[in-house]
Design a protein around this motif. Structure first.
Motif, short mmCIF file in Angstrom:
data_model
loop_
_atom_site.label_atom_id
_atom_site.label_comp_id
_atom_site.label_asym_id
_atom_site.label_seq_id
_atom_site.Cartn_x
_atom_site.Cartn_y
_atom_site.Cartn_z
N LYS A 80 0.47 -1.08 -0.03
CA LYS A 80 0.02 -0.34 0.06
C LYS A 80 0.91 1.90 -0.19
CE LYS A 80 -4.63 -1.93 3.14
NZ LYS A 80 -5.60 -2.03 3.43
N PHE A 81 2.01 0.86 0.23
CA PHE A 81 3.00 1.80 0.35
C PHE A 81 3.76 2.85 -1.26
CE2 PHE A 81 4.21 0.88 4.75
CZ PHE A 81 3.39 1.59 4.96
N GLU A 82 3.09 1.91 -2.07
CA GLU A 82 3.82 2.29 -3.07
C GLU A 82 3.29 3.54 -4.16
OE1 GLU A 82 4.87 0.26 -7.61
OE2 GLU A 82 4.00 -0.65 -6.03
N ALA A 131 12.57 3.50 -10.17
CA ALA A 131 13.76 3.40 -8.48
C ALA A 131 12.91 3.58 -7.29
CB ALA A 131 14.40 4.32 -8.52
N CYS A 132 11.60 3.74 -6.99
CA CYS A 132 11.14 3.99 -5.78
C CYS A 132 10.18 2.72 -6.03
CB CYS A 132 10.02 4.63 -6.08
SG CYS A 132 10.87 6.36 -5.24
N SER A 133 9.72 2.02 -7.08
CA SER A 133 8.99 0.86 -7.17
C SER A 133 8.91 -0.38 -6.95
CB SER A 133 8.55 0.59 -8.96
OG SER A 133 7.62 -0.85 -9.09
N GLN A 169 9.03 -2.91 -4.02
CA GLN A 169 8.70 -4.62 -4.08
C GLN A 169 10.56 -5.64 -3.97
OE1 GLN A 169 6.43 -6.21 -6.39
NE2 GLN A 169 5.92 -5.05 -6.48
N THR A 170 11.50 -5.01 -3.44
CA THR A 170 12.32 -5.63 -2.08
C THR A 170 12.12 -6.00 -1.24
OG1 THR A 170 14.58 -4.30 -3.74
CG2 THR A 170 14.67 -5.21 -1.58
N GLN A 171 11.27 -4.30 -1.10
CA GLN A 171 10.67 -5.22 1.02
C GLN A 171 9.82 -6.17 1.48
OE1 GLN A 171 12.04 -3.34 3.25
NE2 GLN A 171 13.46 -2.53 1.91
#
Length: 588
Positions: free
Chosen positions: A432-434, A487-489, A493-495
């Motif tokens: 949801k943070f995206e 980069a933000c996405s 996705q890494t998290q």
């Protein structure tokens, strides 16, 4: 109306206004001066185009049953000797001798702008006709008003037509030629209603009644023409058009040519008892002379204000020309051109950097946030606010976790909590943070675009350079926006891909057990001293009489003694459920 026949200079007023109009058209500049002119307003098929053709004496306008006037036609009539010809503003070097070619050019230029062939445009067509058979006159033929959109027309065409008409008649220097068919109720005339919306006193409106010969037996418009029904300061003029007619036996007569129509009109007014005594004030020839005289008189009244407006524009343009002349861009040497371009680029860099860094405050900066301050405000206030909206309440998370555990177990009874439920809830919350992150990027980009526009606006003296610079900076910003969002996405996705249970902020089962034990240990601590010190207490025996006592505040009670040795206890107040909040902020 003033008689201007004795002053030959009065005949030059309309050509002078036409010349101003031509100058603005030739340099492709938007006309901001309020030039005196006559705007022709009327409903579709009211006879506007026929009136104009009768005034000119030639068939030159597009004809048809549907809407044919889709752009304003600025028609300038100039009295001249010799051959008769027409010139368009968009083709100033070409003379049109054949009026069929004039009609075709109007249709072609209209289609070039109104490509769907069903809409309208406010971009005018400028047409000048030089002829010995016309009087000096300037008319603007506007699209005919409609009530509803026809099949295939845009749904907002009614509003678009009204907006075009209002743009012209809102000019206080514009006379309004309101064309109304005589065979309808005058008080419901679309043209008069529109004219009254901007000329409520009827001082700028000239009424024209068409189709007087189609009113039927026993009916006439004499009272209207005598200005007794709807009162206009400039009155009404009646005309007879040359369209096809149906006689009493239902036979359709052939449409007359313009000379035949003018003769038919003259005979109609001479022979009809209702109009015979006022025939000299009716008909197209009288309308032609009257409009020319009224426009000339109106221009004379507007001249002082027009002169002041022209002088003001001249001063502004002279100042701008001086700025151009002072610029190094006017040097012919390529070295000077390069230096000037480098100087402008350096100035742009400084303006952009200043907007971001917040230096060199101006008076406007004391009223609202600008530049970099707005971007900082996005990160400090807007972004946290968007994140808070995605947070899941503890109660809701527990409920979702319980439901997820039950669904994972199915009908089986479990001994241990399955990791899948926890991981799914956590991943759902992290994902949801995206959206807030992307929204934050959009807000920052929007502010940067505003800064770019404001910085490049200082190049407005060089419009091509300004446009190229702004497009280049915007393109680069869009490229960085795409890379930033990627980069933000990728970070989100890494998290989502791995939950680090070894992180010190992760509580887990052991951490939760330790936290509970620490809480219980805190609750077993008894009579912990919180604060000691002397306080002055009023005894109440005499006014202003007080005594110092030594107070001891603990988790169980509040005690006070006669001195700091804590031997002579005066009183003890038991306390329950006392919580330590701010032991450094003061005793009370």
């Amino acid at each position: 109306m003033a008689n201007n026949a004795g002053n030959p200079n009065m005949e030059l007023l309309i050509p002078m206004i036409n010349q101003l109009q031509h100058i603005f058209t030739s340099v492709n500049a938007k006309l901001t001066l309020t030039l005196p002119q006559i705007a022709v307003v009327g409903a579709q098929s009211a006879g506007k185009s026929s009136v104009l053709e009768n005034i000119v004496g030639r068939d030159f306008l597009p004809r048809g049953g549907n809407m044919v006037t889709k752009r304003p036609l600025v028609l300038q009539l100039i009295t001249s000797q010799g051959q008769e010809y027409a010139v368009f503003g968009h083709k100033p070097q070409q003379r049109f001798i054949n009026y069929a070619d004039v009609r075709a050019e109007i249709e072609n230029d209209t289609k070039a702008v109104v490509r769907d062939n069903m809409g309208v445009s406010s971009l005018p067509i400028n047409l000048t006709i030089f002829s010995p058979h016309v009087v000096n006159l300037t008319l603007v033929d506007l699209p005919g008003m409609v009530k509803v959109a026809a099949q295939g027309q845009p749904t907002d065409i009614v509003k678009k037509i009204d907006d075009i008409i209002l743009e012209y008649i809102s000019n206080e220097n514009c006379l309004i030629l309101a064309v109304t068919p005589a065979n309808i109720d005058l008080v419901t005339s679309d043209a008069l209603v529109m004219a009254r919306s901007r000329d409520p006193m009827g001082k700028r409106t000239i009424g024209v009644l068409t189709k007087l010969d189609m009113m039927g037996k026993g009916y006439n418009a004499r009272e209207v023409l005598l200005n007794k029904v709807v009162v206009l300061e400039r009155g009404f003029i009646g005309v007879v058009l040359r369209g096809q007619r149906v006689d009493d036996f239902g036979r359709t007569s052939k449409e007359l040519d313009i000379p035949g129509a003018l003769e038919n009109e003259r005979q109609f007014f001479q022979n009809d008892p209702a109009y015979r005594d006022i025939a000299d004030r009716l008909g197209v020839p009288y309308l032609q002379r009257s409009l020319s005289l009224q426009l000339t008189d109106h221009i004379l009244k507007c001249l002082p204000e027009l002169q002041r407006e022209l002088q003001s524009r001249y001063r502004d343009l002279s100042k701008e020309v001086a700025e151009y002349q002072a610029s190094a861009m006017f040097e012919t040497s390529s070295t000077f051109d390069t230096k000037a371009l480098v100087g402008l680029t350096h100035e742009l860099h400084e303006n952009f950097d200043t907007a971001l860094q917040g230096t060199h405050l101006k008076e406007s900066d004391l009223k609202t946030l600008t530049g970099g301050a707005r971007i900082a405000n996005i990160f400090r206030e807007r972004f946290p606010f968007e994140l808070v909206k995605t947070e899941l309440q503890d109660k809701d998370m527990r409920n979702q976790t319980i439901v997820a555990i039950k669904n994972i177990r199915g009908f089986r009874a479990g001994l241990f909590t399955p990791d899948e439920a926890f991981e799914y809830i956590v991943q759902m919350q992290i994902s949801k943070f995206e959206d807030p992150v992307m929204k934050c990027v959009d807000m920052v980009v929007s502010e940067l675009l505003s800064i770019i526009h404001e910085a490049t606006n200082k190049m407005k003296r060089y419009p091509l350079l300004k446009q190229a610079t702004e497009e280049l900076l915007t393109q680069y910003l869009r490229e960085r926006e795409y890379a930033t969002k990627q980069a933000c996405s990728a970070y989100v996705q890494t998290q989502l891909s791995y939950i680090n249970t070894n992180n010190e902020d992760f509580i887990g089962f052991a951490g939760a057990e330790k936290s509970v034990s620490a809480g219980e240990a805190k609750r077993t601590v008894t009579n912990q001293v919180i604060r000691k010190g002397f306080l002055r207490v009023h005894t109440g025996v005499k006014l202003f009489q007080a005594k110092d006592y030594f107070f001891v505040l603990s988790t169980d009670n509040l005690s006070w003694f006669t001195d700091s040795d804590e031997k002579d206890k005066k009183y003890m107040l038991p306390l329950e459920n006392l919580k330590i909040r701010d032991v450094e902020g003061g005793f009370m």
